[in-house]
Enzyme design. Structure first.
Site, PDB file in Angstrom:
ATOM      1  N   GLY A  57       0.865  -1.184   0.000  1.00  0.00           N
ATOM      2  CA  GLY A  57       0.000   0.000   0.000  1.00  0.00           C
ATOM      3  C   GLY A  57       0.896   1.227   0.000  1.00  0.00           C
ATOM      4  N   ALA A  58       0.603   2.170  -0.905  1.00  0.00           N
ATOM      5  CA  ALA A  58       1.537   3.272  -1.154  1.00  0.00           C
ATOM      6  C   ALA A  58       1.929   4.056   0.110  1.00  0.00           C
ATOM      7  CB  ALA A  58       0.971   4.200  -2.226  1.00  0.00           C
ATOM      8  N   ARG A  90      10.287  -1.063  -4.505  1.00  0.00           N
ATOM      9  CA  ARG A  90       9.118  -1.164  -5.397  1.00  0.00           C
ATOM     10  C   ARG A  90       9.057   0.135  -6.211  1.00  0.00           C
ATOM     11  NH1 ARG A  90       3.577  -3.371  -3.094  1.00  0.00           N
ATOM     12  NH2 ARG A  90       3.293  -3.880  -5.294  1.00  0.00           N
ATOM     13  N   ASP A 232      -1.442   4.727  -6.434  1.00  0.00           N
ATOM     14  CA  ASP A 232       0.000   4.619  -6.149  1.00  0.00           C
ATOM     15  C   ASP A 232       0.763   5.809  -6.692  1.00  0.00           C
ATOM     16  OD1 ASP A 232      -0.953   1.723  -5.848  1.00  0.00           O
ATOM     17  OD2 ASP A 232       1.088   1.743  -5.042  1.00  0.00           O
TER      18      ASP A 232
END
Ligand code: MRU
Length: 346
Positions: A57-58, A90, A232
């Site tokens: 999750g961002a 990521r 994101d």
């Protein structure tokens, strides 16, 4: 990374906890079967936890990365190397780079380990406050009754607490403006089935899971009054990167005249990225598609494609909700104004 004892409580859902000398992460790979925590003692361990989806999750990734720098500072590790390792964990969620840049400014200003830890804690605390503001602004935007559809997990597990799109759901439920949530299971990692259903069930918010192939039929039946998702990265032109499958939901929502709403903090808005085509889209291993819970679900040797985000063109986004309010039909001018706008006083 050290494994911690499994603990089940009625406490609010949390993805991360800073203990003063280590970062504890709820291992999201193991939910909903068990609530197991992992301890990270170094930036390298935090980077591995981000890469391996212990934490995801961002906003949560950004907060974890900030604590990764805090750990490196406390240990006297090379901060440039720690930053590089975390940044590479990521590629799509810009909150990761945003948090690292904020810590870098702190380091550049000559901050010592205690001040760096305090900055990471501030990012964490601010995120909860930001999400509550997003929740209030988004709840007012929803139709006021009926069901919303959501995708992936954008709740407390994906943030410092409360959540972005799921924070709107929480706030709408608390304000009696919502009857039910439709949660897409979110193949292949099943964030919707494993995480969103778990969070909402724990809070007593009515939730029904559906396979993503059912989304069009659900909308055709009139069962969905709004679609709300997180992000994101939001590019300068308003294009939105979010969990794979989001773009299809946005197009379906437009076809059915259903509002498609994106909820995200301003730290997810990246004016340095011109448009969606310039956003790096993470590819994850084919195994995530070919197997489920360790069980092969496809013939051995078959090829698979596993991009884990897609880009929703800005024209399909009816509203962008941030802690600074609601932008309808977000485009380049509104996005530029959003980033330039100073935060309202608390
Ligand atoms: O691969 P994940 O689980 O990190 O993807 C998460 C999402 O796509 C979320 O929608 C996004 O990060 C927003 S979380 C508030």
């Amino acid at each position: 990374m050290a494994e911690q004892a499994t603990a089940t409580t009625d406490a609010p859902v949390r993805a991360l906890a800073w203990t003063g000398d280590s970062l504890h992460l709820l291992d999201q790979r193991r939910l909903p079967a068990e609530e197991a925590w992992i301890r990270a003692d170094s930036a390298a361990e935090v980077a591995a936890a981000i890469r391996d989806m212990v934490v995801r999750g961002a906003p949560a990734i950004g907060i974890a990365a900030a604590y990764g720098i805090a750990l490196a500072a406390r240990r006297g590790d090379d901060l440039a190397a720690a930053t590089a390792a975390l940044a590479a964990a990521r590629p799509t969620a810009v909150n990761l780079a945003w948090a690292l840049a904020r810590l870098q400014r702190c380091v550049d200003a000559g901050a010592g380990p205690d001040a760096i830890v305090a900055e990471a804690q501030a990012i964490h605390a601010e995120d909860v406050d930001i999400n509550r503001r997003i929740g209030a602004a988004g709840a007012a935007l929803l139709p006021g009754a009926g069901a919303v559809m959501t995708h992936c997990n954008t709740g407390a597990l994906a943030t410092g607490g409360h959540g972005t799109a799921l924070g709107v759901v929480r706030s709408a439920w608390a304000a009696d403006r919502l009857d039910e949530v439709w949660a897409g299971e979110t193949r292949p990692w099943l964030q919707g089935a494993r995480l969103t259903a778990w969070e909402l069930q724990r809070e007593g918010i009515p939730v029904r899971l559906f396979v993503e192939g059912a989304a069009a039929w659900l909308m055709q039946r009139g069962s969905v009054q709004a679609v709300i998702v997180g992000a994101d990265r939001v590019a300068a032109n308003g294009d939105v990167a979010n969990k794979i499958g989001t773009c299809g939901l946005a197009m379906l929502a437009r076809e059915h005249g259903i509002p498609f709403i994106v909820a995200a903090p301003v730290s997810t808005v990246d004016v340095a990225t011109a448009d969606g085509a310039s956003i790096p889209v993470e590819q994850r291993p084919a195994d995530e598609v070919l197997a489920c819970a360790g069980q092969a679900i496809a013939p051995a040797g078959v090829a698979a494609w596993n991009p884990v985000f897609d880009i929703t063109p800005a024209r399909f986004v009816d509203a962008l909700v941030t802690e600074r309010g609601v932008i309808r039909d977000p485009g380049p001018d509104a996005i530029a104004g959003l980033v330039d706008t100073p935060a309202a006083a608390p």
